[in-house]
Design a protein around this motif. Structure first.
Motif, PDB file in Angstrom:
ATOM      1  N   PRO A 223      -1.167   4.532  -0.800  1.00 45.80           N
ATOM      2  CA  PRO A 223      -1.008   4.609  -2.265  1.00 45.80           C
ATOM      3  C   PRO A 223      -0.668   6.010  -2.769  1.00 45.80           C
ATOM      4  O   PRO A 223       0.100   6.157  -3.722  1.00 45.80           O
ATOM      5  CB  PRO A 223      -2.375   4.152  -2.785  1.00 45.80           C
ATOM      6  CG  PRO A 223      -2.930   3.296  -1.699  1.00 45.80           C
ATOM      7  CD  PRO A 223      -2.449   3.908  -0.419  1.00 45.80           C
ATOM      8  N   THR A 224      -1.219   7.059  -2.132  1.00 47.71           N
ATOM      9  CA  THR A 224      -0.962   8.420  -2.611  1.00 47.71           C
ATOM     10  C   THR A 224       0.458   8.892  -2.301  1.00 47.71           C
ATOM     11  O   THR A 224       0.871   9.934  -2.797  1.00 47.71           O
ATOM     12  CB  THR A 224      -1.969   9.396  -1.985  1.00 47.71           C
ATOM     13  OG1 THR A 224      -1.912   9.295  -0.555  1.00 47.71           O
ATOM     14  CG2 THR A 224      -3.372   9.101  -2.461  1.00 47.71           C
ATOM     15  N   LYS A 225       1.187   8.147  -1.488  1.00 47.46           N
ATOM     16  CA  LYS A 225       2.566   8.498  -1.162  1.00 47.46           C
ATOM     17  C   LYS A 225       3.582   7.686  -1.958  1.00 47.46           C
ATOM     18  O   LYS A 225       4.791   7.867  -1.788  1.00 47.46           O
ATOM     19  CB  LYS A 225       2.814   8.305   0.344  1.00 47.46           C
ATOM     20  CG  LYS A 225       2.002   9.223   1.236  1.00 47.46           C
ATOM     21  CD  LYS A 225       2.311   8.971   2.706  1.00 47.46           C
ATOM     22  CE  LYS A 225       1.485   9.886   3.611  1.00 47.46           C
ATOM     23  NZ  LYS A 225       1.764   9.630   5.056  1.00 47.46           N
ATOM     24  N   GLN A 226       3.089   6.804  -2.826  1.00 45.48           N
ATOM     25  CA  GLN A 226       3.983   5.997  -3.649  1.00 45.48           C
ATOM     26  C   GLN A 226       4.600   6.852  -4.750  1.00 45.48           C
ATOM     27  O   GLN A 226       3.966   7.776  -5.262  1.00 45.48           O
ATOM     28  CB  GLN A 226       3.208   4.836  -4.283  1.00 45.48           C
ATOM     29  CG  GLN A 226       2.631   3.842  -3.293  1.00 45.48           C
ATOM     30  CD  GLN A 226       3.658   2.840  -2.800  1.00 45.48           C
ATOM     31  OE1 GLN A 226       4.810   2.868  -3.217  1.00 45.48           O
ATOM     32  NE2 GLN A 226       3.232   1.964  -1.910  1.00 45.48           N
ATOM     33  N   VAL A 227       5.821   6.523  -5.117  1.00 45.55           N
ATOM     34  CA  VAL A 227       6.496   7.248  -6.193  1.00 45.55           C
ATOM     35  C   VAL A 227       5.999   6.761  -7.546  1.00 45.55           C
ATOM     36  O   VAL A 227       5.307   5.736  -7.656  1.00 45.55           O
ATOM     37  CB  VAL A 227       8.032   7.082  -6.101  1.00 45.55           C
ATOM     38  CG1 VAL A 227       8.557   7.705  -4.838  1.00 45.55           C
ATOM     39  CG2 VAL A 227       8.419   5.610  -6.185  1.00 45.55           C
ATOM     40  N   LEU A 228       6.349   7.487  -8.596  1.00 45.08           N
ATOM     41  CA  LEU A 228       5.845   7.198  -9.939  1.00 45.08           C
ATOM     42  C   LEU A 228       6.200   5.787 -10.389  1.00 45.08           C
ATOM     43  O   LEU A 228       5.385   5.120 -11.037  1.00 45.08           O
ATOM     44  CB  LEU A 228       6.411   8.227 -10.921  1.00 45.08           C
ATOM     45  CG  LEU A 228       6.004   8.052 -12.382  1.00 45.08           C
ATOM     46  CD1 LEU A 228       4.500   8.229 -12.542  1.00 45.08           C
ATOM     47  CD2 LEU A 228       6.753   9.036 -13.269  1.00 45.08           C
ATOM     48  N   GLN A 229       7.393   5.316 -10.081  1.00 48.92           N
ATOM     49  CA  GLN A 229       7.818   3.997 -10.547  1.00 48.92           C
ATOM     50  C   GLN A 229       6.935   2.887  -9.995  1.00 48.92           C
ATOM     51  O   GLN A 229       6.643   1.907 -10.688  1.00 48.92           O
ATOM     52  CB  GLN A 229       9.284   3.747 -10.162  1.00 48.92           C
ATOM     53  CG  GLN A 229      10.243   4.867 -10.498  1.00 48.92           C
ATOM     54  CD  GLN A 229      10.240   5.222 -11.966  1.00 48.92           C
ATOM     55  OE1 GLN A 229       9.926   4.385 -12.802  1.00 48.92           O
ATOM     56  NE2 GLN A 229      10.600   6.449 -12.304  1.00 48.92           N
ATOM     57  N   MET A 230       6.502   3.023  -8.748  1.00 44.17           N
ATOM     58  CA  MET A 230       5.596   2.038  -8.166  1.00 44.17           C
ATOM     59  C   MET A 230       4.213   2.120  -8.803  1.00 44.17           C
ATOM     60  O   MET A 230       3.554   1.101  -9.017  1.00 44.17           O
ATOM     61  CB  MET A 230       5.500   2.247  -6.657  1.00 44.17           C
ATOM     62  CG  MET A 230       6.730   1.814  -5.880  1.00 44.17           C
ATOM     63  SD  MET A 230       7.026   0.036  -6.028  1.00 44.17           S
ATOM     64  CE  MET A 230       5.578  -0.625  -5.227  1.00 44.17           C
ATOM     65  N   VAL A 231       3.761   3.333  -9.088  1.00 49.62           N
ATOM     66  CA  VAL A 231       2.471   3.500  -9.758  1.00 49.62           C
ATOM     67  C   VAL A 231       2.521   2.890 -11.159  1.00 49.62           C
ATOM     68  O   VAL A 231       1.575   2.221 -11.592  1.00 49.62           O
ATOM     69  CB  VAL A 231       2.085   4.990  -9.825  1.00 49.62           C
ATOM     70  CG1 VAL A 231       0.784   5.175 -10.592  1.00 49.62           C
ATOM     71  CG2 VAL A 231       1.960   5.574  -8.427  1.00 49.62           C
ATOM     72  N   VAL A 232       3.617   3.113 -11.864  1.00 50.55           N
ATOM     73  CA  VAL A 232       3.793   2.534 -13.196  1.00 50.55           C
ATOM     74  C   VAL A 232       3.713   1.013 -13.117  1.00 50.55           C
ATOM     75  O   VAL A 232       3.027   0.358 -13.929  1.00 50.55           O
ATOM     76  CB  VAL A 232       5.139   2.968 -13.799  1.00 50.55           C
ATOM     77  CG1 VAL A 232       5.489   2.117 -15.012  1.00 50.55           C
ATOM     78  CG2 VAL A 232       5.097   4.434 -14.197  1.00 50.55           C
ATOM     79  N   ARG A 233       4.386   0.440 -12.155  1.00 53.77           N
ATOM     80  CA  ARG A 233       4.375  -1.018 -11.977  1.00 53.77           C
ATOM     81  C   ARG A 233       2.955  -1.535 -11.755  1.00 53.77           C
ATOM     82  O   ARG A 233       2.535  -2.523 -12.362  1.00 53.77           O
ATOM     83  CB  ARG A 233       5.274  -1.388 -10.800  1.00 53.77           C
ATOM     84  CG  ARG A 233       5.305  -2.866 -10.446  1.00 53.77           C
ATOM     85  CD  ARG A 233       6.276  -3.101  -9.305  1.00 53.77           C
ATOM     86  NE  ARG A 233       6.319  -4.486  -8.888  1.00 53.77           N
ATOM     87  CZ  ARG A 233       5.515  -5.018  -7.970  1.00 53.77           C
ATOM     88  NH1 ARG A 233       4.591  -4.243  -7.387  1.00 53.77           N
ATOM     89  NH2 ARG A 233       5.612  -6.279  -7.628  1.00 53.77           N
TER      90      ARG A 233
END
Length: 296
Positions: A223-233
């Motif tokens: 999870p800490t390597k996910q980009v912002l767009q995935m976190v937003v989703r």
């Protein structure tokens, strides 16, 4: 006759201006609506009865506080900023060198190499072969996949190639007379003269990196390597599910941002940096579009 023509042109001008005003409003209002919606509270939207708002009903910053305090939001920002700058820099270096090579007609098999570049615009290995390639390169769950995956774009290479072909060869010859080699000519002559084209490709690549999410979904598990767009989703889905659960009181909902408000906040947070950066590249962008036009 002159008056009739004048009246006709005047009516046409009025109609064109009215159309442009309406068209501009249709573009600007959705942006304005998203900004206003991001400051609305649950009670405010309930009172308004619609998400098409013209002012922030129940002005609150809870949406921004809720979003920015979610897990991995800052980590997602870091990964997105990292891939945007590092990926764009690496891509520009690689693509400009490739474009410079195929822009030289004296290059052996020049047309063959150019054809090989163009073919990749229409044919690709597909999703499964691409995944297997990333796996064999040991890039699964590795942030280097953000840089090495989209490292090359044929269309951008052709834009740079056409621009390089318009640079007079006399400049290169004068550099050779002074003792310069191909690498020195490329770094000290070609690149400084190619700022419009490079800036154009640079901003396109930056936008691509900033908006990218599919490679993160496919290749990254941490999870800490996910980009912002995935976190937003993830945040929007979780908040939407939370606000829709039974058992949450009206008072609790009143202190929570709605799914619509949180989505608006996510949009603002996600696009604000790239909107701030765009004006600094605009003049180069316009020049690059003209000077990098297709030419044989």
């Amino acid at each position: 006759m002159r008056n009739m023509r004048y009246d006709k042109f005047s009516v046409a001008d009025i109609l064109i201006h009215v159309f442009l005003v309406i068209f501009s409003i249709s573009i600007l209002y959705p942006i304005y609506n998203v900004i206003v919606l991001s400051f609305c509270s649950y009670d405010g939207l309930l009172q308004a009865g619609t998400t098409l708002v013209f002012r922030p009903y129940g002005f609150t910053l809870n949406g921004y506080i809720t979003f920015l305090t979610q897990d991995n939001v800052l980590a997602g920002y870091y990964q997105t900023i990292f891939r945007t700058f590092a990926g764009t820099f690496a891509s520009i270096i690689l693509m400009s060198m490739a474009a410079y090579a195929i822009s030289k007609k004296k290059l052996i098999f020049n047309k063959f190499f150019t054809l090989m570049f163009v073919i990749t615009m229409f044919f690709s290995g597909g999703l499964i072969p691409g995944y297997l390639l990333i796996k064999n390169l040991h890039l699964l769950d590795n942030t280097l996949v953000y840089i090495l995956g989209p490292l090359y774009n044929t269309f951008y290479v052709l834009i740079l190639r056409n621009f390089f072909m318009n640079i007079p060869e006399s400049l290169e010859e004068s550099c050779r007379i002074d003792g310069g080699n191909d690498i020195q000519i490329f770094w000290h002559v070609i690149l400084p003269l190619s700022k419009p084209a490079l800036a154009t490709v640079c901003i396109w690549q930056m936008v691509n990196h900033w908006n990218a999410w599919f490679d993160s979904m496919l290749y990254i598990q941490t999870p800490t390597k996910q980009v912002l767009q995935m976190v937003v989703r993830r945040v929007v889905y979780e908040q939407s599910d939370l606000s829709a659960r039974e058992g949450i009181s009206f008072i609790q909902k009143g202190s929570m941002p709605t799914a619509e408000t949180l989505s608006a906040v996510a949009i603002i947070v996600a696009i604000l940096p790239i909107m701030i950066a765009f004006p600094f590249f605009k003049k180069y962008f316009n020049q690059g579009i003209m000077l990098g036009a297709v030419k044989e």
